[in-house]
Design an enzyme around this catalytic site. Structure first.
Site, PDB file in Angstrom:
ATOM      1  CE  LYS A 142      -4.075  -1.961  -0.212  1.00  0.00           C
ATOM      2  NZ  LYS A 142      -4.165  -3.280   0.270  1.00  0.00           N
TER       3      LYS A 142
HETATM    4  C1  LIG Z   1      -5.478  -4.104   0.605  1.00  0.00           C
HETATM    5  C2  LIG Z   1      -6.938  -4.068   0.524  1.00  0.00           C
HETATM    6  C3  LIG Z   1      -7.786  -4.514   1.563  1.00  0.00           C
HETATM    7  C4  LIG Z   1      -7.385  -5.198   2.822  1.00  0.00           C
HETATM    8  O1  LIG Z   1      -6.153  -5.141   3.196  1.00  0.00           O
HETATM    9  P1  LIG Z   1      -5.326  -6.099   4.163  1.00  0.00           P
HETATM   10  O2  LIG Z   1      -4.665  -5.109   5.066  1.00  0.00           O
HETATM   11  O3  LIG Z   1      -4.369  -6.793   3.268  1.00  0.00           O
HETATM   12  O4  LIG Z   1      -6.241  -7.007   4.880  1.00  0.00           O
HETATM   13  C5  LIG Z   1      -9.150  -4.368   1.415  1.00  0.00           C
HETATM   14  N1  LIG Z   1      -9.684  -3.837   0.327  1.00  0.00           N
HETATM   15  C6  LIG Z   1      -8.924  -3.402  -0.704  1.00  0.00           C
HETATM   16  C7  LIG Z   1      -9.603  -2.785  -1.870  1.00  0.00           C
HETATM   17  C8  LIG Z   1      -7.536  -3.523  -0.658  1.00  0.00           C
HETATM   18  O5  LIG Z   1      -6.796  -3.122  -1.699  1.00  0.00           O
END
Ligand SMILES: *Cc1c(COP(=O)(O)O)cnc(C)c1O
Length: 377
Positions: free
Chosen positions: A190
């Site tokens: 992210k």
């Molecule tokens: C990364 C992501 C999540 C959840 O992230 P985690 O921290 O990996 O559980 C949820 N929704 C979207 C659209 C994402 O890109």
């Protein structure tokens, strides 16, 4: 792999923050660094909000849905084009997803289709418990109509802002500040990362209090372990939060760099048959990943031609999210739309977009894509 899609990019302050946590021996799921990290995100978002640091974005969504009262047999209405972590918690709670298409103008949930279906569902007395639109690839959903619809029908609105921390909606309103709650993710790929982690952001103090309670195994007040409901071990580690403190210092710089990378791709690869993700007026995307569509009719080249060619040169790219309504897991689930998302999946590609990518690396990607397109069929 030499050039990655999106790698962790440290500021240099993280080790210092982690060292502070070690010095005070808060090697624990709670501690001063976690408090400071929550405060830092709250002050960044700049509103009267409550922030709860959690072990992942999926954990945040699980708690938010539970707070929204989602349970067995309920419906949750959700963007079909999303990541698994943005949908699985619906299943954890025994609820059923109903999937929605994107608007071609924003690549976020089509609010006209949603409005029509809400009107029908209200007449038939089958409104969903919650709506969960996704801020796709760093772009805020169209918050104003979504909040109006949620209010009109008395349905909970939970924003999946996992990809959009640092983005803004109209008048600079930050992504992650809308609805009943928003979820953030600090997974390694992210825009900023805690190595793994997430956050629940909510304007309801009661939701934040309940989330903290549920995320620490739902311990009722007592000297012994007393339980009256099922909880989870979902809190963010204090060590991971320390990493987040170092990352928050550079969030705006990371957004600026990702936007710069997007703009460079867009101007270098501006040619017939290539369409970059739109950014509607007034919205300020983080451009978490540079996403574009390659029209094989016009270019003579498919998305897979480009992806596999890049892979041969150890350059990572990836198709856009595969919509959930065409996943084997969700076969037969209701879907509303005309398949805008299916088209994006069929022809869409995310190019390497990490904020630590050098200009020379990006030039290599651009040159290789250009050469392949020039070569045509
Ligand atoms: C990364 C992501 C999540 C959840 O992230 P985690 O921290 O990996 O559980 C949820 N929704 C979207 C659209 C994402 O890109």
């Amino acid at each position: 792999m030499r050039i990655y899609l999106s790698r962790p990019h440290m500021s240099g302050q993280e080790e210092l923050r982690v060292a502070e946590a070690f010095a005070s021996n808060f090697i624990a799921p709670l501690g001063p660094q976690l408090d400071a990290f929550e405060a830092s995100v709250r002050s960044y978002l700049g509103q009267d909000l409550h922030c709860v640091g959690l072990s992942s974005g999926s954990a945040a969504l699980h708690l938010a849905l539970r707070m929204a009262g989602v349970g067995t047999g309920d419906e949750v209405w959700i963007s079909s084009m999303t990541f698994a972590g943005g949908i699985f918690p619906v299943n954890y709670l025994g609820a059923h997803p109903r999937f929605f298409d994107l608007s071609a103008a924003s690549w976020t949930i089509d609010t006209d289709i949603l409005a029509e279906e809400l009107a029908k569902a209200a007449k038939e007395n089958r409104l969903p418990k919650a709506i969960v639109p996704t801020d796709l690839y760093g772009q805020s959903v169209d918050l104003d109509p979504l909040e109006a619809l949620a209010a009109q029908y008395g349905v909970r609105l939970i924003l999946d802002s996992a990809e959009s921390l640092g983005a803004a909606y109209l008048d600079g309103r930050k992504a992650g500040t809308g609805g009943d709650a928003a979820i953030l993710s600090f997974n390694g790929n992210k825009i900023i990362t805690t190595s793994g982690g997430g956050m629940l952001v909510t304007r309801h103090k009661a939701w934040a209090d309940e989330a903290r309670f549920l995320a620490t195994q739902a311990r009722d007040p007592a000297p012994h372990y007393e339980h009256s409901t099922v909880g989870y071990n979902y809190r963010l580690s204090n060590i991971c939060a320390a990493i987040g403190l170092g990352q928050m210092e550079v969030l705006d710089a990371r957004v600026a760099r990702r936007r710069e990378i997007f703009a460079r791709y867009q101007s270098a690869l501006s040619r017939p048959g290539l369409t970059f993700m739109p950014e509607p007026d007034g919205r300020h995307s983080t451009r978490w990943l540079t996403a574009l569509i390659i029209d094989p009719e016009v270019t003579g080249v498919t998305r897979e031609d480009i992806r596999l060619m890049l892979l041969e040169h150890q350059i990572e790219s990836r198709p856009l999210w595969k919509p959930m309504h065409i996943q084997p897991l969700y076969a037969g689930a209701p879907y509303h739309g005309s398949g805008v998302d299916e088209g994006l999946f069929a022809h869409g590609l995310c190019l390497p977009s990490g904020s630590d990518m050098s200009d020379a690396q990006q030039d290599e990607v651009i040159d290789r894509v250009t050469a392949r397109l020039d070569q045509g069929r």
